[in-house]
Design a protein around this motif. Structure first.
Motif, PDB file in Angstrom:
ATOM      1  N   ILE A  39      45.311  34.000  54.061  1.00 46.28           N
ATOM      2  CA  ILE A  39      44.908  33.961  52.648  1.00 46.28           C
ATOM      3  C   ILE A  39      44.035  35.169  52.317  1.00 46.28           C
ATOM      4  O   ILE A  39      44.189  35.798  51.278  1.00 46.28           O
ATOM      5  N   ASP A  40      43.112  35.512  53.231  1.00 46.37           N
ATOM      6  CA  ASP A  40      42.117  36.550  52.975  1.00 46.37           C
ATOM      7  C   ASP A  40      42.504  37.944  53.453  1.00 46.37           C
ATOM      8  O   ASP A  40      41.714  38.871  53.291  1.00 46.37           O
ATOM      9  N   ASP A  41      43.705  38.097  54.054  1.00 47.33           N
ATOM     10  CA  ASP A  41      44.091  39.393  54.634  1.00 47.33           C
ATOM     11  C   ASP A  41      43.008  39.888  55.587  1.00 47.33           C
ATOM     12  O   ASP A  41      42.554  41.028  55.520  1.00 47.33           O
ATOM     13  N   LEU A  42      42.592  39.021  56.490  1.00 49.19           N
ATOM     14  CA  LEU A  42      41.463  39.312  57.355  1.00 49.19           C
ATOM     15  C   LEU A  42      41.732  38.784  58.761  1.00 49.19           C
ATOM     16  O   LEU A  42      42.319  37.723  58.916  1.00 49.19           O
ATOM     17  N   ASP A  43      41.315  39.496  59.772  1.00 48.00           N
ATOM     18  CA  ASP A  43      41.401  39.023  61.150  1.00 48.00           C
ATOM     19  C   ASP A  43      40.259  38.033  61.378  1.00 48.00           C
ATOM     20  O   ASP A  43      39.112  38.327  61.004  1.00 48.00           O
ATOM     21  N   ASP A  70      28.421  37.685  53.549  1.00 47.67           N
ATOM     22  CA  ASP A  70      28.718  39.059  53.965  1.00 47.67           C
ATOM     23  C   ASP A  70      30.226  39.301  54.074  1.00 47.67           C
ATOM     24  O   ASP A  70      30.692  40.414  53.899  1.00 47.67           O
ATOM     25  N   VAL A  71      30.970  38.248  54.365  1.00 50.47           N
ATOM     26  CA  VAL A  71      32.429  38.362  54.477  1.00 50.47           C
ATOM     27  C   VAL A  71      33.071  38.353  53.096  1.00 50.47           C
ATOM     28  O   VAL A  71      34.002  39.096  52.820  1.00 50.47           O
ATOM     29  N   TYR A  72      32.567  37.508  52.218  1.00 50.48           N
ATOM     30  CA  TYR A  72      33.074  37.392  50.855  1.00 50.48           C
ATOM     31  C   TYR A  72      32.043  37.983  49.898  1.00 50.48           C
ATOM     32  O   TYR A  72      30.857  37.953  50.178  1.00 50.48           O
ATOM     33  N   GLN A  73      32.491  38.491  48.782  1.00 50.50           N
ATOM     34  CA  GLN A  73      31.565  39.049  47.789  1.00 50.50           C
ATOM     35  C   GLN A  73      30.972  37.903  46.973  1.00 50.50           C
ATOM     36  O   GLN A  73      31.279  37.725  45.794  1.00 50.50           O
ATOM     37  N   GLN A 124      39.712  38.919  44.929  1.00 48.90           N
ATOM     38  CA  GLN A 124      40.579  39.950  45.486  1.00 48.90           C
ATOM     39  C   GLN A 124      40.304  40.064  46.985  1.00 48.90           C
ATOM     40  O   GLN A 124      39.150  40.131  47.410  1.00 48.90           O
ATOM     41  N   THR A 125      41.372  40.070  47.780  1.00 49.61           N
ATOM     42  CA  THR A 125      41.209  40.195  49.219  1.00 49.61           C
ATOM     43  C   THR A 125      40.896  41.650  49.578  1.00 49.61           C
ATOM     44  O   THR A 125      40.963  42.545  48.739  1.00 49.61           O
ATOM     45  N   ARG A 126      40.616  41.844  50.833  1.00 48.73           N
ATOM     46  CA  ARG A 126      40.293  43.176  51.346  1.00 48.73           C
ATOM     47  C   ARG A 126      41.406  44.177  51.078  1.00 48.73           C
ATOM     48  O   ARG A 126      41.159  45.355  50.878  1.00 48.73           O
ATOM     49  N   GLY A 154      43.436  44.019  48.478  1.00 52.57           N
ATOM     50  CA  GLY A 154      43.702  44.133  47.053  1.00 52.57           C
ATOM     51  C   GLY A 154      44.573  43.041  46.460  1.00 52.57           C
ATOM     52  O   GLY A 154      44.826  43.034  45.261  1.00 52.57           O
ATOM     53  N   ARG A 155      45.051  42.108  47.280  1.00 52.96           N
ATOM     54  CA  ARG A 155      45.850  40.996  46.769  1.00 52.96           C
ATOM     55  C   ARG A 155      44.925  39.981  46.120  1.00 52.96           C
ATOM     56  O   ARG A 155      43.806  39.766  46.563  1.00 52.96           O
ATOM     57  N   VAL A 156      45.381  39.345  45.036  1.00 52.75           N
ATOM     58  CA  VAL A 156      44.583  38.326  44.359  1.00 52.75           C
ATOM     59  C   VAL A 156      44.848  36.967  45.008  1.00 52.75           C
ATOM     60  O   VAL A 156      45.991  36.541  45.130  1.00 52.75           O
ATOM     61  N   ALA A 157      43.772  36.320  45.432  1.00 51.78           N
ATOM     62  CA  ALA A 157      43.861  34.973  45.998  1.00 51.78           C
ATOM     63  C   ALA A 157      43.342  33.996  44.953  1.00 51.78           C
ATOM     64  O   ALA A 157      42.314  34.222  44.325  1.00 51.78           O
ATOM     65  N   ASN A 158      44.087  32.921  44.761  1.00 49.72           N
ATOM     66  CA  ASN A 158      43.702  31.872  43.829  1.00 49.72           C
ATOM     67  C   ASN A 158      43.695  30.578  44.636  1.00 49.72           C
ATOM     68  O   ASN A 158      44.746  30.032  44.948  1.00 49.72           O
ATOM     69  N   ILE A 159      42.503  30.116  45.005  1.00 52.80           N
ATOM     70  CA  ILE A 159      42.410  28.986  45.930  1.00 52.80           C
ATOM     71  C   ILE A 159      41.633  27.823  45.325  1.00 52.80           C
ATOM     72  O   ILE A 159      40.890  27.979  44.363  1.00 52.80           O
ATOM     73  N   ILE A 160      41.830  26.668  45.933  1.00 52.54           N
ATOM     74  CA  ILE A 160      41.048  25.473  45.627  1.00 52.54           C
ATOM     75  C   ILE A 160      40.254  25.145  46.890  1.00 52.54           C
ATOM     76  O   ILE A 160      40.823  25.041  47.979  1.00 52.54           O
ATOM     77  N   ASN A 161      38.928  24.998  46.740  1.00 54.83           N
ATOM     78  CA  ASN A 161      38.031  24.703  47.857  1.00 54.83           C
ATOM     79  C   ASN A 161      37.564  23.256  47.828  1.00 54.83           C
ATOM     80  O   ASN A 161      37.260  22.721  46.765  1.00 54.83           O
ATOM     81  N   ASN A 162      37.488  22.677  48.996  1.00 56.19           N
ATOM     82  CA  ASN A 162      36.796  21.407  49.217  1.00 56.19           C
ATOM     83  C   ASN A 162      35.879  21.654  50.404  1.00 56.19           C
ATOM     84  O   ASN A 162      36.350  22.005  51.488  1.00 56.19           O
TER      85      ASN A 162
END
Length: 116
Positions: free
Chosen positions: A41-45, A56-59, A85-87, A89-97
């Motif tokens: 989802i986050d384009d992140l390792d 620090d990982v997310y803005q 926006q992920t690292r 440049g892709r837009v992530a649209n998520i629902i958090n619980n």
């Protein structure tokens, strides 16, 4: 019939294979677990997130992060949408619980389930 002992379950294997993104942080917001779905989802390792504070990982700030708000209040954050926006440049649209994690009555962390 043998009794199921929940202490014998490898919960990390279950969480790692789920279709939802999962991030577990400790009581101060340092990421301790980050599954591959969340990494996608986050384009992140995952290794780039584990051991770092969630803000620090997310803005995000302590006030805008659902996980940090959950840790501050000790209460769940339910069905909160986030657009970011992920690292790459892709837009992530998520629902958090997000749910607080307690041990012997003491808040020890939070677990965040994200659905893209």
């Amino acid at each position: 019939m043998q009794k199921l002992d929940l202490d014998d379950i490898d919960i990390y294997r279950v969480l790692a294979s789920m279709h939802e993104g999962i991030v577990i942080s400790d009581a101060v917001g340092v990421i301790r677990f980050f599954n591959q779905t969340q990494a996608t989802i986050d384009d992140l390792d995952p290794q780039d997130a584990i051991g770092k504070k969630i803000t620090d990982v997310y803005q995000l700030t302590d006030d805008t992060s659902p996980t940090m708000r959950c840790l501050k209040s000790g209460r769940p954050i339910m069905n909160e949408t986030m657009l970011y926006q992920t690292r790459l440049g892709r837009v992530a649209n998520i629902i958090n619980n997000v749910y607080p994690l307690y041990k012997s009555g003491k808040l020890i962390g939070a677990i965040n389930f994200s659905k893209d």
